[in-house]
Design a protein around this motif. Sequence first.
Motif, mmCIF file in Angstrom:
data_model
loop_
_atom_site.group_PDB
_atom_site.id
_atom_site.type_symbol
_atom_site.label_atom_id
_atom_site.label_comp_id
_atom_site.label_asym_id
_atom_site.label_seq_id
_atom_site.Cartn_x
_atom_site.Cartn_y
_atom_site.Cartn_z
ATOM 1 N N UNK A 16 0.811 -1.215 0.000
ATOM 2 C CA UNK A 16 0.000 0.000 0.000
ATOM 3 C C UNK A 16 0.847 1.269 0.000
ATOM 4 N N UNK A 17 1.958 1.257 0.738
ATOM 5 C CA UNK A 17 2.662 2.515 0.990
ATOM 6 C C UNK A 17 3.909 2.725 0.139
ATOM 7 N N UNK A 18 4.515 1.663 -0.386
ATOM 8 C CA UNK A 18 5.831 1.809 -1.014
ATOM 9 C C UNK A 18 5.798 2.724 -2.234
ATOM 10 N N UNK A 19 4.877 2.488 -3.151
ATOM 11 C CA UNK A 19 4.833 3.313 -4.356
ATOM 12 C C UNK A 19 4.417 4.754 -4.049
ATOM 13 N N UNK A 20 3.356 5.000 -3.250
ATOM 14 C CA UNK A 20 3.051 6.393 -2.901
ATOM 15 C C UNK A 20 4.203 7.121 -2.217
ATOM 16 N N UNK A 21 4.979 6.405 -1.407
ATOM 17 C CA UNK A 21 6.125 7.036 -0.754
ATOM 18 C C UNK A 21 7.164 7.466 -1.779
ATOM 19 N N UNK A 22 7.507 6.578 -2.694
ATOM 20 C CA UNK A 22 8.500 6.929 -3.702
ATOM 21 C C UNK A 22 7.994 8.061 -4.593
ATOM 22 N N UNK A 23 6.712 8.021 -4.954
ATOM 23 C CA UNK A 23 6.135 9.108 -5.748
ATOM 24 C C UNK A 23 6.203 10.439 -5.003
ATOM 25 N N UNK A 24 5.963 10.392 -3.691
ATOM 26 C CA UNK A 24 6.022 11.611 -2.894
ATOM 27 C C UNK A 24 7.441 12.177 -2.854
ATOM 28 N N UNK A 25 8.438 11.310 -2.749
ATOM 29 C CA UNK A 25 9.818 11.777 -2.733
ATOM 30 C C UNK A 25 10.222 12.382 -4.077
ATOM 31 N N UNK A 26 9.777 11.765 -5.148
ATOM 32 C CA UNK A 26 10.070 12.326 -6.471
ATOM 33 C C UNK A 26 9.399 13.687 -6.646
ATOM 34 N N UNK A 27 8.153 13.802 -6.186
ATOM 35 C CA UNK A 27 7.464 15.084 -6.289
ATOM 36 C C UNK A 27 8.151 16.132 -5.420
ATOM 37 N N UNK A 28 8.555 15.733 -4.204
ATOM 38 C CA UNK A 28 9.231 16.677 -3.327
ATOM 39 C C UNK A 28 10.526 17.178 -3.964
ATOM 40 N N UNK A 29 11.233 16.298 -4.632
ATOM 41 C CA UNK A 29 12.473 16.712 -5.281
ATOM 42 C C UNK A 29 12.205 17.776 -6.341
ATOM 43 N N UNK A 30 11.084 17.646 -7.063
ATOM 44 C CA UNK A 30 10.763 18.604 -8.121
ATOM 45 C C UNK A 30 10.146 19.891 -7.575
ATOM 46 N N UNK A 31 9.237 19.752 -6.605
ATOM 47 C CA UNK A 31 8.387 20.876 -6.222
ATOM 48 C C UNK A 31 8.520 21.319 -4.776
ATOM 49 N N UNK A 32 9.233 20.549 -3.944
ATOM 50 C CA UNK A 32 9.385 20.921 -2.551
ATOM 51 C C UNK A 32 8.074 20.801 -1.778
ATOM 52 N N UNK A 33 8.032 21.461 -0.630
ATOM 53 C CA UNK A 33 6.841 21.434 0.215
ATOM 54 C C UNK A 33 5.897 22.529 -0.277
ATOM 55 N N UNK A 34 5.256 22.258 -1.404
ATOM 56 C CA UNK A 34 4.471 23.276 -2.096
ATOM 57 C C UNK A 34 3.104 23.466 -1.454
ATOM 58 N N UNK A 35 2.320 24.381 -2.017
ATOM 59 C CA UNK A 35 1.024 24.719 -1.426
ATOM 60 C C UNK A 35 0.080 23.522 -1.394
ATOM 61 N N UNK A 36 0.143 22.683 -2.416
ATOM 62 C CA UNK A 36 -0.720 21.507 -2.421
ATOM 63 C C UNK A 36 -0.402 20.563 -1.277
ATOM 64 N N UNK A 37 0.872 20.326 -1.029
ATOM 65 C CA UNK A 37 1.272 19.475 0.086
ATOM 66 C C UNK A 37 0.893 20.101 1.419
ATOM 67 N N UNK A 38 1.035 21.412 1.525
ATOM 68 C CA UNK A 38 0.666 22.092 2.762
ATOM 69 C C UNK A 38 -0.820 21.913 3.062
ATOM 70 N N UNK A 39 -1.661 22.010 2.030
ATOM 71 C CA UNK A 39 -3.109 21.813 2.237
ATOM 72 C C UNK A 39 -3.409 20.376 2.637
ATOM 73 N N UNK A 40 -2.743 19.427 2.013
ATOM 74 C CA UNK A 40 -2.973 18.018 2.345
ATOM 75 C C UNK A 40 -2.530 17.720 3.769
ATOM 76 N N UNK A 41 -1.412 18.314 4.186
ATOM 77 C CA UNK A 41 -0.992 18.137 5.571
ATOM 78 C C UNK A 41 -2.015 18.751 6.524
#
Length: 280
Positions: free
Chosen positions: A196-221
């Motif tokens: 359940x978690x492995x692929x979403x985790x890797x996708x999140x790290x790839x997105x973070x590398x490109x976009x950082x802790x952006x507004x979308x992530x802040x809203x989700x948090x």
Amino acid sequence: MVELQPSPLSWPVESLRGRLAALRPGLRVEVVAECDSSNTRLLERARAGDLAPCLLVAERQTAGRGRLGRRWWSDGGSVGSLCFSLGLTLEPRRWEGLSLAVGVALAEALHPSLRLKWPNDLWLCADGVDRKLGGVLIETQSLGAGAARQVVVGVGINIRTPPAEAAAARGPIAAIEPVGLEQVDPALDAAAVLELVALPLLQALDRFEREGFDAGLQRRYAARDALLGRELQTLAADGSLLHRGRGAGIDDSGALLLDAGTSAPPLRLLSAEVTVRPLA
């Protein structure tokens, strides 16, 4: 010496390797019966020159650890917890908010009722009771010249509720009732949770590398923020009281904002500085 029983689980090594390597070519997926700490193993490999991305699962860890050096319960045999580390090279524009981005990815992949306790814990908050389901430990090391670093994301998730002595061993400053994922989905085992978690985790790290802790992530948090609007206290490493106030969310760097009830702006707290606990 602890005698380990054969694993009752069938780990999805090949299927996970195929999905994860599509994002990170050459990524390895490994499962070991026991090690001291999966984070330590991957950091040592990187220092020895092995920088290949790797997902390392340990059915039992003898020296698993969390933030501020706390111990993390790890049960072999029946595999009552999922403990793994994901090591890879990252070069984001900014590093702030990485642990929060990881927490968001894990919580969203696991269950709608899970909340995030800043800076790195997964909580089940139900019936007015906060209980810890899991935690994240992120460690990085320099690769020499340049901004890229080797990052190891360690994750511990309780599948079964740990025994009372496991919680007590973590020390009074970290004391909070633990809980297992069995409370929200008894059908899941450690292997299924890893899927359940492995692929979403890797996708999140790839997105973070490109976009950082952006507004979308802040809203989700913010949608899963377990501390927002609650009366909090911050503690030093020895357990002494530092601050009291009300959780006012996070800023764009992932720092916790604490409203002390004065006309001054909210205090801005960094994850390395303090332990934060809701007032009883």
